[in-house]
Write an enzyme that holds these catalytic residues in place. Structure first.
Site, PDB file in Angstrom:
ATOM      1  N   ARG A 212       0.609  -1.380   0.601  1.00 38.55           N
ATOM      2  CA  ARG A 212      -0.359  -0.147   0.322  1.00 38.55           C
ATOM      3  C   ARG A 212       1.022   1.050  -0.037  1.00 38.55           C
ATOM      4  NH1 ARG A 212      -5.300  -1.661   1.811  1.00 38.55           N
ATOM      5  NH2 ARG A 212      -5.606  -3.403   1.065  1.00 38.55           N
ATOM      6  N   GLU A 214       0.677   4.383   0.901  1.00 37.87           N
ATOM      7  CA  GLU A 214      -0.046   5.205   1.718  1.00 37.87           C
ATOM      8  C   GLU A 214       1.251   6.347   2.449  1.00 37.87           C
ATOM      9  OE1 GLU A 214      -2.848   2.495   3.953  1.00 37.87           O
ATOM     10  OE2 GLU A 214      -4.435   2.777   2.718  1.00 37.87           O
ATOM     11  N   ARG A 220       0.211   2.352  13.838  1.00 39.59           N
ATOM     12  CA  ARG A 220      -0.829   0.908  12.867  1.00 39.59           C
ATOM     13  C   ARG A 220      -0.150   0.765  11.416  1.00 39.59           C
ATOM     14  NH1 ARG A 220      -6.399   2.579  15.584  1.00 39.59           N
ATOM     15  NH2 ARG A 220      -4.705   3.089  17.254  1.00 39.59           N
ATOM     16  N   HIS A 221       0.379   1.635  10.709  1.00 37.21           N
ATOM     17  CA  HIS A 221       0.628   1.036   9.514  1.00 37.21           C
ATOM     18  C   HIS A 221       2.008   1.036   8.997  1.00 37.21           C
ATOM     19  CE1 HIS A 221      -3.211   3.822   9.500  1.00 37.21           C
ATOM     20  NE2 HIS A 221      -3.292   3.687   8.672  1.00 37.21           N
ATOM     21  N   GLU A 354      -8.495  -1.455  13.780  1.00 37.37           N
ATOM     22  CA  GLU A 354      -8.542  -2.194  12.376  1.00 37.37           C
ATOM     23  C   GLU A 354      -7.934  -3.317  12.587  1.00 37.37           C
ATOM     24  OE1 GLU A 354     -10.092  -2.348   7.971  1.00 37.37           O
ATOM     25  OE2 GLU A 354     -10.207   0.461   9.242  1.00 37.37           O
ATOM     26  N   SER A 357     -11.358  -6.204   7.295  1.00 39.67           N
ATOM     27  CA  SER A 357     -12.756  -5.792   6.469  1.00 39.67           C
ATOM     28  C   SER A 357     -12.928  -6.900   5.307  1.00 39.67           C
ATOM     29  CB  SER A 357     -11.962  -4.785   6.089  1.00 39.67           C
ATOM     30  OG  SER A 357     -12.766  -3.559   4.756  1.00 39.67           O
ATOM     31  N   ARG A 405      -1.395  -6.822  12.467  1.00 41.41           N
ATOM     32  CA  ARG A 405      -2.123  -6.327  13.458  1.00 41.41           C
ATOM     33  C   ARG A 405      -3.178  -7.480  14.407  1.00 41.41           C
ATOM     34  NH1 ARG A 405      -5.704  -1.448  11.156  1.00 41.41           N
ATOM     35  NH2 ARG A 405      -3.858  -0.431  10.407  1.00 41.41           N
TER      36      ARG A 405
END
Length: 431
Positions: A212, A214, A220-221, A354, A357, A405
């Site tokens: 990703r 991002e 947490r990323h 989270e 998903s 996670r």
């Protein structure tokens, strides 16, 4: 024959054994020298009384440096004051590779190092039994996951990680040069695992990397992570939610049984609790009502970090947020027939974190194209994917669960990088 430190027991007292490892600590009391040898399983005390061992061994031991790699051969003796209740009187001591000094960080952790220093010298950081234990548990978690899915009739698959188009649209992709064309590192196996439902695989799972692009810089990323993905035919979102909560329960049960030693090394106060099923379901609009008591947030927006923190204070352990607005979920999430503005989607949460998903997927071609157009995606860019929906795609659902996670939640880790051998984030590309 070589032994690991954890394999030494009362049956070895009085016998000669051979150990390999690193010199963790040295205590020189003049006429008595102690070397603490460390291997992946623990510690062993090498005791060198000057009057008992040979002059050559005693002289060599006095010059040895911490974190040097050694081979030790000697007799095991009972000693209640030593680690694990035994000591070894060496007859042979071989330095296989001498460490340089000073060390970039202290493996004994008497001198603490910040996370950046630890990650810069990760090979040393991983020598700490506390840190090593995280990855021993991680390995066992993966074993439990594979066993669970095989027992439920899933087929393990591996989908491409180099792709020609985005999984969900958007720009959060890492472009790469692929011969004469541009390609991307895949952000999810989503399109391929759905295609396998059309191929008749019925139930598949994949454990593999996702990428990703991002620009997050949080605890947490990550920009490269390991995702556990499933896709199941002839079910809906509730069906795959049951798989997810049963998997989480199985992981907790097996890790608490099999990894007690590693759990204690990470934190003596840490315990792996056994969650109760079913996990609580909280509808998205109910979550918004909870958040609006303390913070204003518009309906239809994704939940911010501060909003999730509020929810984390309301709910203990694992819970689902369900029935998300269709417009903020990916194009392939199935809307309810009677409420098309709401999708059959869910997020698995642990406090404010989270973890997973998922959703029931759209399996009808026309509706899928309609949703793509609503999200300003070009259906022509998804031609290979859409073709699978023209010739008999069954109803299906699935989810993706972040391994790192999950470990954060289970082991109460403060930073996701702690659960990653060599993390990749917006600042870190080496080691």
């Amino acid at each position: 024959m070589r032994k690991l430190t954890a394999e030494i027991g009362v049956e070895d007292f009085g016998k000669e054994i051979e150990l390999y490892g690193w010199i963790h600590e040295i205590r020189d009391l003049g006429g008595l020298l102690f070397l603490i040898l460390r291997d992946r399983e623990g510690f062993a005390q090498i005791t060198l009384p000057k009057k008992v061992v040979s002059k050559e061994i005693f002289k060599k031991a006095r010059k040895i440096k911490r974190e040097s790699v050694v081979r030790v051969k000697g007799v095991v003796k009972e000693e209640s004051k030593a680690p694990n209740g035994f000591e070894i009187i060496p007859s042979e001591l071989e330095i296989l590779n001498e460490a340089e000094t000073p060390l970039p960080l202290d493996v004994t952790e008497k001198v603490k190092a910040d996370l950046d220093t630890r990650l810069n010298h990760r090979f040393l950081d991983l020598r700490k039994l506390r840190i090593n234990s995280i990855f021993r548990i991680r390995s066992e978690v993966l074993n439990v996951i594979r066993d669970f899915f095989h027992q439920h009739g899933f087929v393990e698959v591996h989908t491409p990680k180099i792709v020609s188009t985005a999984t969900e649209g958007g720009t959060e992709l890492f472009p790469i040069s692929y011969f004469e064309r541009e390609a991307f590192l895949n952000q999810s196996p989503q399109l391929y695992k759905q295609t396998l439902m059309s191929a008749g695989f019925d139930r598949v799972f994949e454990i593999g990397p996702i990428f990703r692009a991002e620009e997050h810089d949080t605890v947490r990323h990550l920009n490269e992570a390991i995702s556990i993905d499933i896709e199941v035919s002839f079910t809906d979102h509730e069906g795959v939610m049951r798989y997810l909560e049963e998997l989480i329960l199985r992981i907790h049960e097996k890790i608490s049984e099999r990894c007690e030693k590693f759990i204690e090394r990470i934190d003596t106060n840490l315990s792996i609790s056994i969650p109760e099923l079913p996990f609580e379901r909280v509808k998205y609009d109910e979550a918004i009502e909870i958040i609006e008591r303390r913070e204003s947030i518009e309906w239809g927006e994704d939940l911010s970090t501060s909003a999730l923190k509020i929810l984390g204070e309301e709910f203990d352990g694992y819970y689902f947020i369900v029935d998300w607005p269709t417009k903020i979920k990916p194009f392939y999430a199935m809307p309810y027939d009677n409420k098309p503005e709401i999708s059959k989607s869910f997020d698995l949460m642990y406090g404010s974190l989270e973890l997973a998903s998922g959703a029931q997927r759209i399996h009808k071609y026309d509706l899928l194209v309609e949703r793509m157009n609503e999200q300003d995606l070009n259906p022509e860019s998804f031609a290979f994917y859409l073709e699978a929906f023209k010739y008999g795609m069954p109803p299906h659902a699935g989810w993706g669960l972040g391994l790192e996670r999950l470990l954060m939640a289970m082991l109460n880790l403060r930073n996701i990088r702690e659960a990653t051998l060599f993390p990749r984030d917006r600042h870190r590309l080496v080691p």
